[in-house]
Design a protein around this motif. Sequence first.
Motif, mmCIF file in Angstrom:
data_model
loop_
_atom_site.group_PDB
_atom_site.id
_atom_site.type_symbol
_atom_site.label_atom_id
_atom_site.label_comp_id
_atom_site.label_asym_id
_atom_site.label_seq_id
_atom_site.Cartn_x
_atom_site.Cartn_y
_atom_site.Cartn_z
ATOM 1 N N ALA A 83 46.719 37.745 32.308
ATOM 2 C CA ALA A 83 47.665 37.479 33.394
ATOM 3 C C ALA A 83 47.608 36.027 33.860
ATOM 4 C CB ALA A 83 47.394 38.410 34.575
ATOM 5 N N ASP A 84 46.810 35.188 33.183
ATOM 6 C CA ASP A 84 46.667 33.772 33.512
ATOM 7 C C ASP A 84 46.155 33.580 34.939
ATOM 8 O OD1 ASP A 84 46.750 31.015 32.963
ATOM 9 O OD2 ASP A 84 48.745 30.821 33.846
ATOM 10 N N GLN A 85 45.129 34.341 35.302
ATOM 11 C CA GLN A 85 44.575 34.277 36.645
ATOM 12 C C GLN A 85 43.093 33.893 36.590
ATOM 13 O OE1 GLN A 85 45.350 38.037 38.581
ATOM 14 N NE2 GLN A 85 47.566 37.843 38.359
ATOM 15 N N ASN A 86 42.630 33.204 37.637
ATOM 16 C CA ASN A 86 41.203 32.919 37.761
ATOM 17 C C ASN A 86 40.418 34.225 37.863
ATOM 18 O OD1 ASN A 86 41.740 30.193 37.762
ATOM 19 N ND2 ASN A 86 41.325 29.885 39.936
ATOM 20 N N CYS A 87 39.202 34.217 37.344
ATOM 21 C CA CYS A 87 38.370 35.425 37.319
ATOM 22 C C CYS A 87 37.118 35.204 38.155
ATOM 23 C CB CYS A 87 37.934 35.758 35.888
ATOM 24 S SG CYS A 87 39.276 35.900 34.698
ATOM 25 N N LEU A 88 36.736 36.248 38.899
ATOM 26 C CA LEU A 88 35.483 36.208 39.644
ATOM 27 C C LEU A 88 34.853 37.587 39.660
ATOM 28 C CD1 LEU A 88 33.465 34.671 41.523
ATOM 29 C CD2 LEU A 88 34.866 35.462 43.448
ATOM 30 N N ALA A 89 33.585 37.651 39.292
ATOM 31 C CA ALA A 89 32.789 38.869 39.433
ATOM 32 C C ALA A 89 31.638 38.565 40.372
ATOM 33 C CB ALA A 89 32.261 39.343 38.083
ATOM 34 N N GLN A 119 37.572 29.639 35.571
ATOM 35 C CA GLN A 119 38.569 28.851 36.288
ATOM 36 C C GLN A 119 39.672 28.452 35.313
ATOM 37 O OE1 GLN A 119 37.088 28.930 39.204
ATOM 38 N NE2 GLN A 119 38.668 27.981 40.460
ATOM 39 N N ARG A 120 40.868 28.987 35.501
ATOM 40 C CA ARG A 120 42.019 28.621 34.679
ATOM 41 C C ARG A 120 42.912 27.611 35.401
ATOM 42 N NH1 ARG A 120 42.919 32.055 30.290
ATOM 43 N NH2 ARG A 120 45.121 31.462 30.227
ATOM 44 N N HIS A 121 42.816 27.566 36.706
ATOM 45 C CA HIS A 121 43.630 26.654 37.507
ATOM 46 C C HIS A 121 42.703 25.881 38.436
ATOM 47 C CE1 HIS A 121 47.150 28.832 36.047
ATOM 48 N NE2 HIS A 121 46.465 29.937 36.287
ATOM 49 N N PHE A 122 43.000 24.593 38.622
ATOM 50 C CA PHE A 122 42.031 23.716 39.278
ATOM 51 C C PHE A 122 42.641 22.896 40.422
ATOM 52 C CE2 PHE A 122 40.694 24.424 34.938
ATOM 53 C CZ PHE A 122 39.342 24.694 35.044
ATOM 54 N N GLU A 123 43.820 23.258 40.895
ATOM 55 C CA GLU A 123 44.474 22.464 41.941
ATOM 56 C C GLU A 123 43.827 22.776 43.286
ATOM 57 O OE1 GLU A 123 45.965 24.821 40.186
ATOM 58 O OE2 GLU A 123 47.099 23.785 38.636
ATOM 59 N N LEU A 148 34.842 30.224 47.236
ATOM 60 C CA LEU A 148 35.757 29.150 47.610
ATOM 61 C C LEU A 148 36.156 28.305 46.391
ATOM 62 C CD1 LEU A 148 33.952 28.151 50.901
ATOM 63 C CD2 LEU A 148 36.348 28.894 50.765
ATOM 64 N N THR A 149 35.210 28.056 45.510
ATOM 65 C CA THR A 149 35.512 27.288 44.302
ATOM 66 C C THR A 149 36.501 28.047 43.427
ATOM 67 O OG1 THR A 149 33.309 26.295 44.377
ATOM 68 C CG2 THR A 149 34.495 26.150 42.290
ATOM 69 N N TRP A 150 36.307 29.360 43.277
ATOM 70 C CA TRP A 150 37.242 30.205 42.532
ATOM 71 C C TRP A 150 38.635 30.164 43.156
ATOM 72 C CZ3 TRP A 150 38.971 34.822 45.009
ATOM 73 C CH2 TRP A 150 39.781 35.659 44.208
ATOM 74 N N MET A 151 38.693 30.047 44.495
ATOM 75 C CA MET A 151 39.976 29.978 45.212
ATOM 76 C C MET A 151 40.594 28.582 45.174
ATOM 77 S SD MET A 151 38.858 32.189 48.592
ATOM 78 C CE MET A 151 40.506 32.480 49.266
ATOM 79 N N ASN A 152 39.910 27.625 44.554
ATOM 80 C CA ASN A 152 40.361 26.235 44.503
ATOM 81 C C ASN A 152 40.432 25.601 45.892
ATOM 82 O OD1 ASN A 152 40.674 25.880 41.668
ATOM 83 N ND2 ASN A 152 42.538 27.110 41.748
ATOM 84 N N ILE A 153 39.466 25.953 46.729
ATOM 85 C CA ILE A 153 39.347 25.343 48.046
ATOM 86 C C ILE A 153 38.216 24.316 48.017
ATOM 87 C CG2 ILE A 153 38.899 25.739 50.496
ATOM 88 C CD1 ILE A 153 41.489 27.030 49.532
ATOM 89 N N GLN A 154 38.511 23.091 48.410
ATOM 90 C CA GLN A 154 37.465 22.071 48.490
ATOM 91 C C GLN A 154 36.394 22.539 49.469
ATOM 92 O OE1 GLN A 154 38.884 18.264 49.847
ATOM 93 N NE2 GLN A 154 36.808 17.472 50.172
#
Length: 258
Positions: A83-89, A119-123, A148-154
Amino acid sequence: MNSGRNESEIRQLLESLLAGEQSIDAAARQLAQQSSTTTSIGSDAEVRLDVGRQTRCGFPEVVYAPGKTNEQIVTAFRMLQDADQNCLATRCDAEQAEAILSEFPEAIHHPAARTVRIQRHFEQTGKVAVITAGTSDRPVALEAVETLTWMNIQNDLFIDVGVAGPQRFLAVKDELADCDAVVVVAGMEGALPSMVAGWLSCPVVAVPTSVGYGASFSGVAALLSMLNSCASNVTVVNIDAGFKGGFVAGLIASNCHR
């Protein structure tokens, strides 16, 4: 939602758009909601992943590892990848982490946080600080950081700035002035969130930990202390819930910059 009803709702939506009864942005949001109910089902029908959650809620579904087999976790990650989504377990043991890494070498395992992510997206957007009262609270704080890193939050991490030496927090407080939210992780008497909140204008997400001696009751004392905080900008999540604290703060930061 069955296909007939979906087609009817789409037709009504387009008619209202043509009639000027709602804006393009509102119509786009409704279409996204209607198309975001997808559930991906694993071949063994034991993993039913909500791949529409990112559209509805802003972020993908997270895999809680305890109680799941290695195969089930890998299957969930594969669905998220498709689904082209970031993954977190979260709460992964060493065996589960090894299974994920064997299938996805690009995955990042953080043993102390007990997380594995891809991490598939890094913005990056927003800014959140994670603060611990003591060094012993670090594993819970790291779970928040990885979330937070998985969510792309600084994010920035500040360790061991508890109330036993309040000058330690005062030395770093100016670095928190532009944060959208702050996560405060503390055990013992759980006093740090109230002190932090008294210096900041942003939401403070308090995470009680099970760190402490007998009368701390494995984090219950810190939890009750935080729930009774007199600081109006403090909100509280569950004991040792680094993921939940990080996620709530990440949502706040994301919405601030939407």
